[in-house]
Design an enzyme around this catalytic site. Sequence first.
Site, mmCIF file in Angstrom:
data_model
loop_
_atom_site.group_PDB
_atom_site.id
_atom_site.type_symbol
_atom_site.label_atom_id
_atom_site.label_comp_id
_atom_site.label_asym_id
_atom_site.label_seq_id
_atom_site.Cartn_x
_atom_site.Cartn_y
_atom_site.Cartn_z
ATOM 1 N N HIS A 90 0.840 -1.204 0.000
ATOM 2 C CA HIS A 90 0.000 0.000 0.000
ATOM 3 C C HIS A 90 0.868 1.244 0.000
ATOM 4 O O HIS A 90 1.929 1.271 0.600
ATOM 5 C CB HIS A 90 -0.958 0.024 1.198
ATOM 6 C CG HIS A 90 -0.288 -0.221 2.509
ATOM 7 N ND1 HIS A 90 0.061 -1.477 2.933
ATOM 8 C CD2 HIS A 90 0.105 0.629 3.486
ATOM 9 C CE1 HIS A 90 0.638 -1.395 4.113
ATOM 10 N NE2 HIS A 90 0.689 -0.129 4.474
ATOM 11 N N HIS B 216 0.932 5.175 1.086
ATOM 12 C CA HIS B 216 0.293 6.215 1.886
ATOM 13 C C HIS B 216 0.292 7.507 1.081
ATOM 14 O O HIS B 216 1.344 7.928 0.586
ATOM 15 C CB HIS B 216 1.073 6.474 3.178
ATOM 16 C CG HIS B 216 1.051 5.335 4.141
ATOM 17 N ND1 HIS B 216 0.146 5.258 5.175
ATOM 18 C CD2 HIS B 216 1.816 4.217 4.231
ATOM 19 C CE1 HIS B 216 0.361 4.151 5.871
ATOM 20 N NE2 HIS B 216 1.374 3.499 5.319
HETATM 21 P P1 5GP Z 1 1.795 0.443 7.343
HETATM 22 O O1 5GP Z 1 2.260 0.654 8.739
HETATM 23 O O2 5GP Z 1 1.638 -1.029 7.001
HETATM 24 O O3 5GP Z 1 2.600 1.178 6.319
HETATM 25 O O4 5GP Z 1 0.355 1.099 7.270
HETATM 26 C C1 5GP Z 1 -0.845 0.401 7.431
HETATM 27 C C2 5GP Z 1 -1.962 1.402 7.455
HETATM 28 O O5 5GP Z 1 -3.195 0.742 7.273
HETATM 29 C C3 5GP Z 1 -2.067 2.159 8.797
HETATM 30 O O6 5GP Z 1 -1.953 3.553 8.542
HETATM 31 C C4 5GP Z 1 -3.430 1.763 9.337
HETATM 32 O O7 5GP Z 1 -4.092 2.821 9.996
HETATM 33 C C5 5GP Z 1 -4.172 1.326 8.083
HETATM 34 N N1 5GP Z 1 -5.189 0.305 8.317
HETATM 35 C C6 5GP Z 1 -5.019 -0.862 8.983
HETATM 36 N N2 5GP Z 1 -6.165 -1.574 8.981
HETATM 37 C C7 5GP Z 1 -7.077 -0.841 8.288
HETATM 38 C C8 5GP Z 1 -8.454 -1.049 7.956
HETATM 39 O O8 5GP Z 1 -9.071 -2.072 8.286
HETATM 40 N N3 5GP Z 1 -9.058 -0.066 7.245
HETATM 41 C C9 5GP Z 1 -8.410 1.070 6.854
HETATM 42 N N4 5GP Z 1 -9.114 1.966 6.171
HETATM 43 N N5 5GP Z 1 -7.113 1.293 7.143
HETATM 44 C C10 5GP Z 1 -6.460 0.354 7.869
#
Ligand code: 5GP
Length: 132
Positions: free
Chosen positions: A98, A100
Site C-alpha cells: 500500500h 500512503h
Molecule cells: P503500514 O504501517 O503497514 O505502512 O500502514 C498500514 C496502514 O493501514 C495504517 O496507517 C493503518 O491505519 C491502516 N489500516 C489498517 N487496517 C485498516 C483497515 O481495516 N481499514 C483502513 N481503512 N485502514 C487500515
Amino acid sequence: MEDCIFCKIIKGEIPSYTIYEDELVKVFLDVNPNTNGHMLIIPKEHYKDLFELPEEIINHSVKLVKEKLYPLVKEKLDCDGLTFSQNNGYGQEVKHYHIHVIPRYENDHSMITFDKDMLIPTEEVFSKLSDK
Ligand code: 5GP
Ligand code: ZN
C-alpha cells in the site's frame, strides 16, 4: 490471501471509505489517519511489498496521484503539500502493498524519528555499498 485485511477490503467484506477505484487499484481513507485526507492506494491483486509488485502499479499510482488525488485534496481540503510513502518489511503493519498518500498542512508537525545511535560512519556505509 484469506486473512489479509486489505484483500477483504477489496472484496467488500470490510467496509472502507472508498475515494476511487479502477481495474488495478482501490483508494480509501486510512482508518487511523495522520492528517485529514490520509489515503491508501492498494493494488487489487495481493502483493506483499515493493519487491513483489509489478512496476505498472507504481506508474499507475503516480499518475493517479498527480492527475486526480492531489488536485482533489488540494481543492477540497486546502492542503499545502503531499507525502507519498510506503513501508516494506520492518515498519510495514499490513503485508499487502500500500502507498500512503498523506495531504500535508503547514505546521502539521510530522516527524519521522530514527535511532541515530545505530549509525555507523558514512565512509563505512559507502565502502559496504560500493566496490571501493
Ligand atoms: P503500514 O504501517 O503497514 O505502512 O500502514 C498500514 C496502514 O493501514 C495504517 O496507517 C493503518 O491505519 C491502516 N489500516 C489498517 N487496517 C485498516 C483497515 O481495516 N481499514 C483502513 N481503512 N485502514 C487500515
Ligand atoms: Zn491482501
